[in-house]
Design a protein around this motif. Sequence first.
Motif, PDB file in Angstrom:
ATOM      1  N   LYS A  19      -1.837   9.671   0.395  1.00 55.51           N
ATOM      2  CA  LYS A  19      -1.129   9.411   1.651  1.00 55.51           C
ATOM      3  C   LYS A  19      -0.045  10.457   1.890  1.00 55.51           C
TER       4      LYS A  19
ATOM      5  N   CYS B  55      -5.498   4.591   3.540  1.00 51.42           N
ATOM      6  CA  CYS B  55      -4.563   4.458   2.419  1.00 51.42           C
ATOM      7  C   CYS B  55      -3.701   3.207   2.580  1.00 51.42           C
ATOM      8  N   GLU B  56      -3.289   2.961   3.822  1.00 55.85           N
ATOM      9  CA  GLU B  56      -2.457   1.770   4.060  1.00 55.85           C
ATOM     10  C   GLU B  56      -3.233   0.484   3.773  1.00 55.85           C
TER      11      GLU B  56
ATOM     12  N   GLU C 159      -3.447   0.131   0.030  1.00 51.48           N
ATOM     13  CA  GLU C 159      -2.181  -0.304  -0.557  1.00 51.48           C
ATOM     14  C   GLU C 159      -2.047  -1.832  -0.503  1.00 51.48           C
TER      15      GLU C 159
ATOM     16  N   LYS D  14      -0.920   6.642  -3.112  1.00 52.35           N
ATOM     17  CA  LYS D  14       0.361   7.156  -2.629  1.00 52.35           C
ATOM     18  C   LYS D  14       0.345   8.680  -2.534  1.00 52.35           C
TER      19      LYS D  14
ATOM     20  N   LYS E 240       0.242   1.670  15.595  1.00 51.16           N
ATOM     21  CA  LYS E 240       1.463   2.188  14.959  1.00 51.16           C
ATOM     22  C   LYS E 240       2.715   1.484  15.456  1.00 51.16           C
TER      23      LYS E 240
ATOM     24  N   LYS F 218      -4.869   8.329   6.433  1.00 55.87           N
ATOM     25  CA  LYS F 218      -3.616   7.598   6.238  1.00 55.87           C
ATOM     26  C   LYS F 218      -3.804   6.100   6.481  1.00 55.87           C
TER      27      LYS F 218
END
Length: 416
Positions: free
Chosen positions: A244, A224-225, A228, A241, A324, A221
């Motif tokens: 993720k 993926c961020e 992006e 997307k 986070k 994840k």
Amino acid sequence: MKIKVIAVVYSLVILLTGFILLNMQGRETALSIDLLELNTKRGEIEEELHAGNDIQSVEQKYGCEIVLVTDNDYQSTNNRFIKDGMSVFDYNEDGKIAGKIAFDVRSSEYSKIIKMSGTEMLITLGAAYFAGMLLLFAVWYFYIKPFRKLTDFAANVSKGNLDVPLNIYRHNYFGAFTESFDRMRDALKRSKEREDAANRSKKELVAELSHDIKTPVATIKATCEVMEIKYKDPDVLEKVKVIKSKASSVESLVDNMFRATLDDLEELKVTPREESSLIIDSMFNDLRFYGTVERKSDIPECLILIDKLRLEQVIDNIAGNSFKYAGTPLEVDFRSDKENIYVILSDRGPGVPEDELAMLTTKFYRGSDASESGKEGSGLGLYLASQFMEKMGGGLELKNREGGGFTAEIIIKKVS
């Protein structure tokens, strides 16, 4: 029929039998007096009267009344004898009736005889009653009582309580019988312990696998961020997307499975062993996928006591939470004393309300800021991190940072 009912019935039977026997014994005693003693006395009285002895002295000696035919009140006295129910015998002289000899069978002598016979009967019946009750007690103690214990024992076994042994009395008639039941309990207990151990091992395996999967899923994840932000191609972004989204689904499923197994397990297995402290360096290398890591010092080189896998999970959890919720670079610092080395992870985020700090290592607890942020979380990361470090002989301290931010201090025990 219960033993108490049998005892009551037996008592009633003894009482009824005694009442009947006493009545029968009274009548039989009266008949024996008329036939034997009174006839004998009559003969002796006749001999004394023939010898010319005085009538009054004879009456006193034998406890009787004598009336002669020559007496004026002969007829009325004889009628009184009959009316009063006295035992009346003829008094003969020269083969002719010369008078009447009467004995009062209702006299005190007769009553005394009846009383003595009744006492003997009561003693006999009392002895029979005592013997019967003693026999009933023996039956209850040696035969019925052991079965009552078996009933309680069976109830405990049916409830799954296999720790209560069945007392064994080898002198008892059922000693070998009860010993067999206790052996059965012991066999069931060992079987249940093996079954529980097997089930626990399976749950531990599921919990370990599900928790271990969380770390690579979190990395996917995070990657993926980064993608992006880095790539602008719509086709690439669409695929990122999808990846993720699927990673989030896997994370949710794994989290549910982990919760289900953790509810049954108090803890996950931790196996500390001696390792070089330099091994911690490699654990921070993968953190670059989460965000920026700033090292403030080098790790002291020494031997430490850790479970490598669990310590890696602790660092991943703390670093993941920082990236986070704080969204600032993660600062990593080290210090050492005689017994421990300290890995200090700090950020410049909003921190945690002071009254919630003590609750952060509680199972399933999430801080108010984390819950209100809308970001996913299970409330297990810091709980497990604290548990893991305690099992390694170290600890985990959480506090707000001076000047703003949050600090997690991982305490790792040195090898002495």
